[in-house]
Write a protein that holds these residues in place. Structure first.
Motif, PDB file in Angstrom:
ATOM      1  N   TRP A  60       0.833  -1.193   0.000  1.00  0.00           N
ATOM      2  CA  TRP A  60       0.000   0.000   0.000  1.00  0.00           C
ATOM      3  C   TRP A  60       0.875   1.253   0.000  1.00  0.00           C
ATOM      4  CZ3 TRP A  60      -0.240   3.778   3.833  1.00  0.00           C
ATOM      5  CH2 TRP A  60      -1.258   4.725   3.691  1.00  0.00           C
ATOM      6  N   LEU A  61       1.903   1.235   0.850  1.00  0.00           N
ATOM      7  CA  LEU A  61       2.794   2.380   0.963  1.00  0.00           C
ATOM      8  C   LEU A  61       3.529   2.645  -0.357  1.00  0.00           C
ATOM      9  CD1 LEU A  61       3.827   4.472   3.010  1.00  0.00           C
ATOM     10  CD2 LEU A  61       5.617   2.834   3.643  1.00  0.00           C
ATOM     11  N   GLN A  62       4.012   1.593  -0.984  1.00  0.00           N
ATOM     12  CA  GLN A  62       4.695   1.760  -2.275  1.00  0.00           C
ATOM     13  C   GLN A  62       3.751   2.345  -3.321  1.00  0.00           C
ATOM     14  OE1 GLN A  62       7.408  -1.692  -3.422  1.00  0.00           O
ATOM     15  NE2 GLN A  62       6.278  -2.515  -1.668  1.00  0.00           N
ATOM     16  N   ASN A  63       2.541   1.846  -3.364  1.00  0.00           N
ATOM     17  CA  ASN A  63       1.556   2.368  -4.318  1.00  0.00           C
ATOM     18  C   ASN A  63       1.251   3.833  -4.040  1.00  0.00           C
ATOM     19  OD1 ASN A  63       1.294  -0.020  -5.748  1.00  0.00           O
ATOM     20  ND2 ASN A  63      -0.365  -0.762  -4.465  1.00  0.00           N
ATOM     21  N   ARG A  64       1.092   4.158  -2.788  1.00  0.00           N
ATOM     22  CA  ARG A  64       0.763   5.531  -2.397  1.00  0.00           C
ATOM     23  C   ARG A  64       1.886   6.499  -2.750  1.00  0.00           C
ATOM     24  NH1 ARG A  64      -2.804   8.326   0.738  1.00  0.00           N
ATOM     25  NH2 ARG A  64      -1.987   9.796   2.244  1.00  0.00           N
ATOM     26  N   GLU A  65       3.129   6.040  -2.593  1.00  0.00           N
ATOM     27  CA  GLU A  65       4.288   6.892  -2.861  1.00  0.00           C
ATOM     28  C   GLU A  65       4.808   6.769  -4.292  1.00  0.00           C
ATOM     29  OE1 GLU A  65       7.084   5.800   0.190  1.00  0.00           O
ATOM     30  OE2 GLU A  65       6.015   6.932   1.737  1.00  0.00           O
ATOM     31  N   GLY A  66       4.228   5.859  -5.066  1.00  0.00           N
ATOM     32  CA  GLY A  66       4.685   5.656  -6.441  1.00  0.00           C
ATOM     33  C   GLY A  66       6.095   5.086  -6.519  1.00  0.00           C
ATOM     34  N   LYS A  67       6.433   4.232  -5.567  1.00  0.00           N
ATOM     35  CA  LYS A  67       7.772   3.628  -5.509  1.00  0.00           C
ATOM     36  C   LYS A  67       7.665   2.121  -5.687  1.00  0.00           C
ATOM     37  CE  LYS A  67       9.699   7.116  -2.441  1.00  0.00           C
ATOM     38  NZ  LYS A  67      10.321   7.360  -1.144  1.00  0.00           N
ATOM     39  N   THR A  70      12.719  -3.279  -4.040  1.00  0.00           N
ATOM     40  CA  THR A  70      13.212  -4.580  -4.472  1.00  0.00           C
ATOM     41  C   THR A  70      12.749  -5.635  -3.460  1.00  0.00           C
ATOM     42  OG1 THR A  70      15.265  -4.463  -3.193  1.00  0.00           O
ATOM     43  CG2 THR A  70      15.296  -3.514  -5.457  1.00  0.00           C
ATOM     44  N   GLU A  71      12.814  -6.873  -3.871  1.00  0.00           N
ATOM     45  CA  GLU A  71      12.460  -7.966  -2.953  1.00  0.00           C
ATOM     46  C   GLU A  71      13.344  -7.907  -1.704  1.00  0.00           C
ATOM     47  OE1 GLU A  71      12.367 -12.844  -2.877  1.00  0.00           O
ATOM     48  OE2 GLU A  71      12.355 -11.819  -4.807  1.00  0.00           O
ATOM     49  N   GLY A  72      14.617  -7.604  -1.908  1.00  0.00           N
ATOM     50  CA  GLY A  72      15.548  -7.491  -0.784  1.00  0.00           C
ATOM     51  C   GLY A  72      15.166  -6.379   0.179  1.00  0.00           C
ATOM     52  N   GLU A  73      14.717  -5.249  -0.367  1.00  0.00           N
ATOM     53  CA  GLU A  73      14.287  -4.140   0.490  1.00  0.00           C
ATOM     54  C   GLU A  73      13.068  -4.533   1.309  1.00  0.00           C
ATOM     55  OE1 GLU A  73      15.377   0.003  -1.745  1.00  0.00           O
ATOM     56  OE2 GLU A  73      13.961  -1.313  -2.798  1.00  0.00           O
ATOM     57  N   VAL A  74      12.113  -5.207   0.667  1.00  0.00           N
ATOM     58  CA  VAL A  74      10.912  -5.656   1.373  1.00  0.00           C
ATOM     59  C   VAL A  74      11.300  -6.630   2.479  1.00  0.00           C
ATOM     60  CG1 VAL A  74       8.735  -6.943   1.175  1.00  0.00           C
ATOM     61  CG2 VAL A  74       9.375  -5.277  -0.584  1.00  0.00           C
ATOM     62  N   GLU A  75      12.169  -7.588   2.159  1.00  0.00           N
ATOM     63  CA  GLU A  75      12.580  -8.577   3.156  1.00  0.00           C
ATOM     64  C   GLU A  75      13.295  -7.917   4.331  1.00  0.00           C
ATOM     65  OE1 GLU A  75      14.848 -11.486   0.993  1.00  0.00           O
ATOM     66  OE2 GLU A  75      13.046 -12.402   0.156  1.00  0.00           O
ATOM     67  N   GLU A  76      14.155  -6.949   4.059  1.00  0.00           N
ATOM     68  CA  GLU A  76      14.876  -6.264   5.134  1.00  0.00           C
ATOM     69  C   GLU A  76      13.926  -5.450   6.006  1.00  0.00           C
ATOM     70  OE1 GLU A  76      17.683  -4.953   7.772  1.00  0.00           O
ATOM     71  OE2 GLU A  76      17.803  -6.629   6.369  1.00  0.00           O
ATOM     72  N   LYS A  77      13.010  -4.721   5.369  1.00  0.00           N
ATOM     73  CA  LYS A  77      12.037  -3.928   6.129  1.00  0.00           C
ATOM     74  C   LYS A  77      11.128  -4.843   6.959  1.00  0.00           C
ATOM     75  CE  LYS A  77      11.914  -0.170   2.740  1.00  0.00           C
ATOM     76  NZ  LYS A  77      12.536   0.910   3.475  1.00  0.00           N
TER      77      LYS A  77
END
Length: 122
Positions: A60-67, A70-77
């Motif tokens: 949702w956040l990525q869609n809202r911010e238009g970003k 990467t899979e790695g970023e999602v996994e780390e977060k």
């Protein structure tokens, strides 16, 4: 794993020192009391199953911010979010002398009240 599968009829058959609740609501309140009394650590479903909800929020956040992360970023977060949540629950349970389940509910309520206060609702 099924809801209510750990109940007063089945709890005495458990030989585990730790129960990781992978299902939603697998432990009844009666069985939870037995497990707590026996010293069995129960890691509650609200923590264990939170990863999917967290990743949905990330989408949702990525869609809202238009970003696009990467899979790695999602996994780390996700790792950092879940680690922080687990540490918060553990610290709360230790400081208040309660189970992880009680800590999860109490901490959630405290955070809701604080958020409502910050919004001027109290």
């Amino acid at each position: 794993a099924l809801e209510g599968v750990i109940n007063k009829a089945t709890v005495d058959r458990l030989c585990a020192k730790i129960v990781l609740e992978v299902a939603n609501g697998p432990t009844t309140p009666e069985a939870d009391a037995v497990l707590e009394k026996s010293g069995t650590i129960v890691i509650p479903d609200v923590l264990v199953n939170a990863g999917g909800v967290v990743v949905s929020y990330f989408e949702w956040l990525q869609n809202r911010e238009g970003k696009i992360w990467t899979e790695g970023e999602v996994e780390e977060k996700l790792y950092q979010t879940m680690k922080s949540a687990a540490e918060d629950l553990s610290a709360y349970a230790k400081s208040h002398g309660c189970s992880l389940r009680v800590a999860a509910y109490a901490l959630a309520m405290e955070r809701i009240v604080a958020a409502e206060h910050d919004r001027g609702h109290f």
